[in-house]
Scaffold this motif. Structure first.
Motif, PDB file in Angstrom:
ATOM      1  N   TYR A 101      51.586  32.231  30.940  1.00 15.44           N
ATOM      2  CA  TYR A 101      51.222  32.267  32.360  1.00 15.44           C
ATOM      3  C   TYR A 101      51.347  33.758  32.778  1.00 15.44           C
ATOM      4  CZ  TYR A 101      50.857  31.697  37.513  1.00 15.44           C
ATOM      5  OH  TYR A 101      50.799  31.551  38.859  1.00 15.44           O
ATOM      6  N   ALA A 102      52.129  34.559  32.237  1.00 18.77           N
ATOM      7  CA  ALA A 102      52.561  35.918  32.905  1.00 18.77           C
ATOM      8  C   ALA A 102      51.874  37.085  31.995  1.00 18.77           C
ATOM      9  CB  ALA A 102      53.923  36.331  32.985  1.00 18.77           C
ATOM     10  N   ARG A 103      51.760  36.811  30.671  1.00 17.34           N
ATOM     11  CA  ARG A 103      51.199  37.901  29.925  1.00 17.34           C
ATOM     12  C   ARG A 103      49.786  38.477  30.135  1.00 17.34           C
ATOM     13  NH1 ARG A 103      51.603  36.010  23.769  1.00 17.34           N
ATOM     14  NH2 ARG A 103      50.226  37.558  23.299  1.00 17.34           N
ATOM     15  N   GLU A 104      49.565  39.633  29.673  1.00 16.04           N
ATOM     16  CA  GLU A 104      48.231  40.200  29.994  1.00 16.04           C
ATOM     17  C   GLU A 104      47.189  39.433  29.303  1.00 16.04           C
ATOM     18  OE1 GLU A 104      47.804  42.590  32.398  1.00 16.04           O
ATOM     19  OE2 GLU A 104      49.918  42.352  33.073  1.00 16.04           O
ATOM     20  N   ASP A 105      47.312  39.147  28.184  1.00 18.29           N
ATOM     21  CA  ASP A 105      46.211  38.259  27.575  1.00 18.29           C
ATOM     22  C   ASP A 105      46.430  36.881  27.695  1.00 18.29           C
ATOM     23  OD1 ASP A 105      48.382  38.157  25.806  1.00 18.29           O
ATOM     24  OD2 ASP A 105      47.546  38.561  24.050  1.00 18.29           O
ATOM     25  N   GLY A 106      46.698  36.131  28.828  1.00 15.58           N
ATOM     26  CA  GLY A 106      47.098  34.952  29.036  1.00 15.58           C
ATOM     27  C   GLY A 106      46.267  34.294  29.900  1.00 15.58           C
ATOM     28  N   TRP A 107      46.954  33.706  30.896  1.00 13.25           N
ATOM     29  CA  TRP A 107      46.284  32.711  31.938  1.00 13.25           C
ATOM     30  C   TRP A 107      45.123  33.577  33.024  1.00 13.25           C
ATOM     31  CZ3 TRP A 107      44.779  28.314  32.723  1.00 13.25           C
ATOM     32  CH2 TRP A 107      44.594  27.661  33.916  1.00 13.25           C
ATOM     33  N   ARG A 108      45.662  34.579  33.519  1.00 13.96           N
ATOM     34  CA  ARG A 108      44.669  35.184  34.245  1.00 13.96           C
ATOM     35  C   ARG A 108      43.267  35.744  33.355  1.00 13.96           C
ATOM     36  NH1 ARG A 108      43.547  40.290  34.617  1.00 13.96           N
ATOM     37  NH2 ARG A 108      45.506  40.890  33.533  1.00 13.96           N
ATOM     38  N   PRO A 109      43.371  36.303  32.278  1.00 14.26           N
ATOM     39  CA  PRO A 109      42.214  36.745  31.659  1.00 14.26           C
ATOM     40  C   PRO A 109      41.320  35.602  31.184  1.00 14.26           C
ATOM     41  CG  PRO A 109      43.944  37.545  30.413  1.00 14.26           C
ATOM     42  CD  PRO A 109      44.489  36.970  31.885  1.00 14.26           C
ATOM     43  N   LEU A 110      42.062  34.628  30.673  1.00 14.01           N
ATOM     44  CA  LEU A 110      41.588  33.417  30.205  1.00 14.01           C
ATOM     45  C   LEU A 110      40.654  32.727  31.399  1.00 14.01           C
ATOM     46  CD1 LEU A 110      40.882  30.830  28.366  1.00 14.01           C
ATOM     47  CD2 LEU A 110      42.878  29.783  29.470  1.00 14.01           C
ATOM     48  N   GLN A 111      41.148  32.804  32.633  1.00 11.29           N
ATOM     49  CA  GLN A 111      40.293  32.159  33.816  1.00 11.29           C
ATOM     50  C   GLN A 111      38.856  33.202  34.007  1.00 11.29           C
ATOM     51  OE1 GLN A 111      42.671  30.313  37.155  1.00 11.29           O
ATOM     52  NE2 GLN A 111      44.099  31.614  36.123  1.00 11.29           N
ATOM     53  N   GLU A 112      39.122  34.515  33.939  1.00 10.08           N
ATOM     54  CA  GLU A 112      38.311  35.428  34.190  1.00 10.08           C
ATOM     55  C   GLU A 112      37.318  35.153  32.941  1.00 10.08           C
ATOM     56  OE1 GLU A 112      40.158  38.975  33.916  1.00 10.08           O
ATOM     57  OE2 GLU A 112      41.044  39.004  36.111  1.00 10.08           O
ATOM     58  N   ALA A 113      37.630  34.907  31.819  1.00 10.72           N
ATOM     59  CA  ALA A 113      36.587  34.955  30.561  1.00 10.72           C
ATOM     60  C   ALA A 113      35.811  33.676  30.932  1.00 10.72           C
ATOM     61  CB  ALA A 113      37.398  34.872  29.264  1.00 10.72           C
ATOM     62  N   TYR A 114      36.504  32.705  31.551  1.00 18.50           N
ATOM     63  CA  TYR A 114      35.573  31.376  31.658  1.00 18.50           C
ATOM     64  C   TYR A 114      34.933  31.109  32.911  1.00 18.50           C
ATOM     65  CZ  TYR A 114      36.343  29.792  26.569  1.00 18.50           C
ATOM     66  OH  TYR A 114      36.142  29.631  25.074  1.00 18.50           O
ATOM     67  N   ASP A 115      35.403  32.229  33.791  1.00 21.48           N
ATOM     68  CA  ASP A 115      34.796  32.071  35.183  1.00 21.48           C
ATOM     69  C   ASP A 115      35.108  30.715  35.874  1.00 21.48           C
ATOM     70  OD1 ASP A 115      33.349  33.163  37.261  1.00 21.48           O
ATOM     71  OD2 ASP A 115      31.458  32.314  36.784  1.00 21.48           O
ATOM     72  N   PHE A 116      36.558  30.741  35.934  1.00 21.03           N
ATOM     73  CA  PHE A 116      36.929  29.456  36.605  1.00 21.03           C
ATOM     74  C   PHE A 116      38.144  30.187  37.291  1.00 21.03           C
ATOM     75  CE2 PHE A 116      39.220  28.890  32.772  1.00 21.03           C
ATOM     76  CZ  PHE A 116      40.428  28.164  33.177  1.00 21.03           C
ATOM     77  N   ARG A 117      38.742  29.340  38.552  1.00 21.93           N
ATOM     78  CA  ARG A 117      39.998  29.538  39.064  1.00 21.93           C
ATOM     79  C   ARG A 117      40.698  28.431  39.523  1.00 21.93           C
ATOM     80  NH1 ARG A 117      42.772  33.832  38.813  1.00 21.93           N
ATOM     81  NH2 ARG A 117      40.813  35.039  38.961  1.00 21.93           N
ATOM     82  N   VAL A 118      42.258  28.424  39.108  1.00 20.86           N
ATOM     83  CA  VAL A 118      42.856  27.310  39.554  1.00 20.86           C
ATOM     84  C   VAL A 118      44.109  27.725  40.465  1.00 20.86           C
ATOM     85  CG1 VAL A 118      44.501  25.694  38.415  1.00 20.86           C
ATOM     86  CG2 VAL A 118      42.564  26.314  37.086  1.00 20.86           C
ATOM     87  N   SER A 119      44.301  27.016  41.428  1.00 16.91           N
ATOM     88  CA  SER A 119      45.082  27.363  42.424  1.00 16.91           C
ATOM     89  C   SER A 119      46.705  27.401  41.720  1.00 16.91           C
ATOM     90  CB  SER A 119      45.127  26.679  43.667  1.00 16.91           C
ATOM     91  OG  SER A 119      45.796  25.336  43.372  1.00 16.91           O
ATOM     92  N   ARG A 120      47.574  28.072  42.371  1.00 20.01           N
ATOM     93  CA  ARG A 120      48.700  28.178  41.995  1.00 20.01           C
ATOM     94  C   ARG A 120      49.579  26.991  41.894  1.00 20.01           C
ATOM     95  NH1 ARG A 120      51.725  33.961  43.861  1.00 20.01           N
ATOM     96  NH2 ARG A 120      50.309  35.355  42.445  1.00 20.01           N
ATOM     97  N   GLY A 121      49.280  26.144  43.079  1.00 17.45           N
ATOM     98  CA  GLY A 121      49.655  25.021  43.305  1.00 17.45           C
ATOM     99  C   GLY A 121      49.538  23.717  42.128  1.00 17.45           C
TER     100      GLY A 121
END
Length: 293
Positions: A163-183
C-alpha cells in the motif's frame, strides 16, 4: 520482495573461495516453503544423477547470494526480480524477457550463470475468488480497472508494505487508470489478506503468484496485461566455475526448470502449507511423477 534476512548457520562466510570439483555440488535454498521444496527437489535429482550433493537450505536471501558469490554455494534457484533490484540496483521497469537478459549479463560479470528460466513467476498479483471473477467477467487487471471505473464498488485487501511503497498501490492505479477510495481498501498482514478474500470480506486481494493458498482457496489470479509488476521468474543459477567443471549440469537443470510454472509451484506449496505433507515427500513425488527419479 525476496529479501528475507536470517543468520546463516553452518557456513562461515569468511575464508578462501572453494574450488569446484566435478561431481561435487553444494545446493542452497532460502528459508521459505517454495525454496525448501526446490532445494530438496534439486538435491534428490542431482543425487539420482550421480553427483555428490551437499544440501544447505534455509538461508536468508542476501546471505545465500553472498555465499554463492564467495564460492560456498554452487547452485540455487533465484528470482530474476530479486537479482535485478536487490543485488544489481536496477530500478527501471523492464519486461520479463529483458529482466532475465539484464540479470544474466550483470551476474555473468560476478562469475554466475543464469540457466533457462522456468515459467514460474512468484511476483505480486491481484486475485479474486474464482466464481466471483467469472461472474463479473474479470480476467485481467484492465478488466478490473474497467469494473472499478464503472462503479461496481469492489473492495480490496492489501498488505501495508504494498500500500505504501513507491512502486506499489498508487502507481498500479496510475498505470491502469483507475482510482479506489481509501474506504474500500483494507490494509492487513499478508496472511490475513488470503483469509479475508476467502471469507468474502473483500472482493480483491494482493497475493504472491505461486502461493499454495491460491489453488487451495479457489482464487483466480488476474493477468497483469500491462506488465506492471516486476518479473520474478524462478531460475537455477550456477557458479560459472562449477558449470565448467560439470558440463552436463546446464542441460540437466534446464530439464527440471522446464517442468515448473505458477500452477505447479502453487500446488506443491499447498501440499506443504495447507495439506501438511513433508517437503521431502512433496519433492520426491514430483520427481517420480516426471520420471526424474
Amino acid at each position: 520482495m525476496k529479501t528475507l534476512t536470517t543468520t546463516l548457520t553452518g557456513i562461515a562466510l569468511a575464508g578462501s573461495i572453494s574450488v569446484a570439483n566435478a561431481d561435487e555440488i553444494s545446493v542452497g535454498g532460502k528459508n521459505f516453503t517454495e525454496q525448501q521444496i526446490l532445494s530438496s527437489m534439486t538435491t534428490q535429482y542431482l543425487d539420482e544423477l550421480g553427483y555428490d550433493v551437499d544440501s544447505r537450505s534455509g538461508m536468508g536471501s542476501a546471505v545465500l547470494r553472498q555465499a554463492q558469490e564467495n564460492g560456498q554455494i554452487d547452485l540455487y534457484w533465484e528470482y530474476t526480480g530479486t537479482s535485478l533490484i536487490n543485488y544489481n540496483d536496477v530500478s527501471e521497469s523492464l519486461s520479463p524477457e529483458d529482466t532475465y537478459e539484464r540479470v544474466k549479463e550483470l551476474d555473468a560479470e560476478k562469475g554466475l550463470t543464469w540457466l533457462e528460466p522456468s515459467a514460474a513467476n512468484n511476483t505480486y498479483a491481484l486475485a479474486m475468488r474464482e466464481d466471483d471473477a467469472d461472474e463479473r467477467g474479470i480476467e485481467t487487471l484492465s478488466d478490473l480497472a474497467d469494473a472499478v471505473n464503472d462503479g461496481e464498488g469492489l473492495t480490496f485487501a492489501l498488505n501495508a508494505e504494498f500500500y505504501a511503497r513507491e512502486d506499489g498501490w498508487r502507481p498500479l492505479q496510475e498505470a491502469y487508470d483507475f482510482r479506489v477510495s481509501r474506504g474500500d481498501v483494507s490494509r492487513m498482514d499478508t496472511g490475513l489478506v488470503y483469509q479475508a478474500l476467502r471469507d468474502e470480506e473483500v472482493d480483491v486481494g494482493l497475493v504472491f503468484a505461486t502461493d499454495g493458498r491460491i489453488p487451495a482457496f479457489d482464487f483466480y489470479v488476474l493477468e497483469d496485461d500491462q506488465n506492471f509488476f516486476p518479473a520474478y521468474a524462478l531460475t537455477p543459477v550456477v557458479r560459472t566455475e562449477t558449470l565448467e567443471a560439470n558440463p552436463d549440469l546446464a542441460d540437466q537443470m534446464n530439464a527440471l526448470s522446464a517442468l515448473l510454472d505458477d500452477d505447479t509451484m502453487a500446488e506443491l506449496n499447498a501440499r506443504v502449507d495447507v495439506e501438511r505433507e513433508s517437503i521431502e515427500d512433496v519433492a520426491e513425488s514430483f520427481l517420480e511423477e516426471n520420471d526424474l527419479l
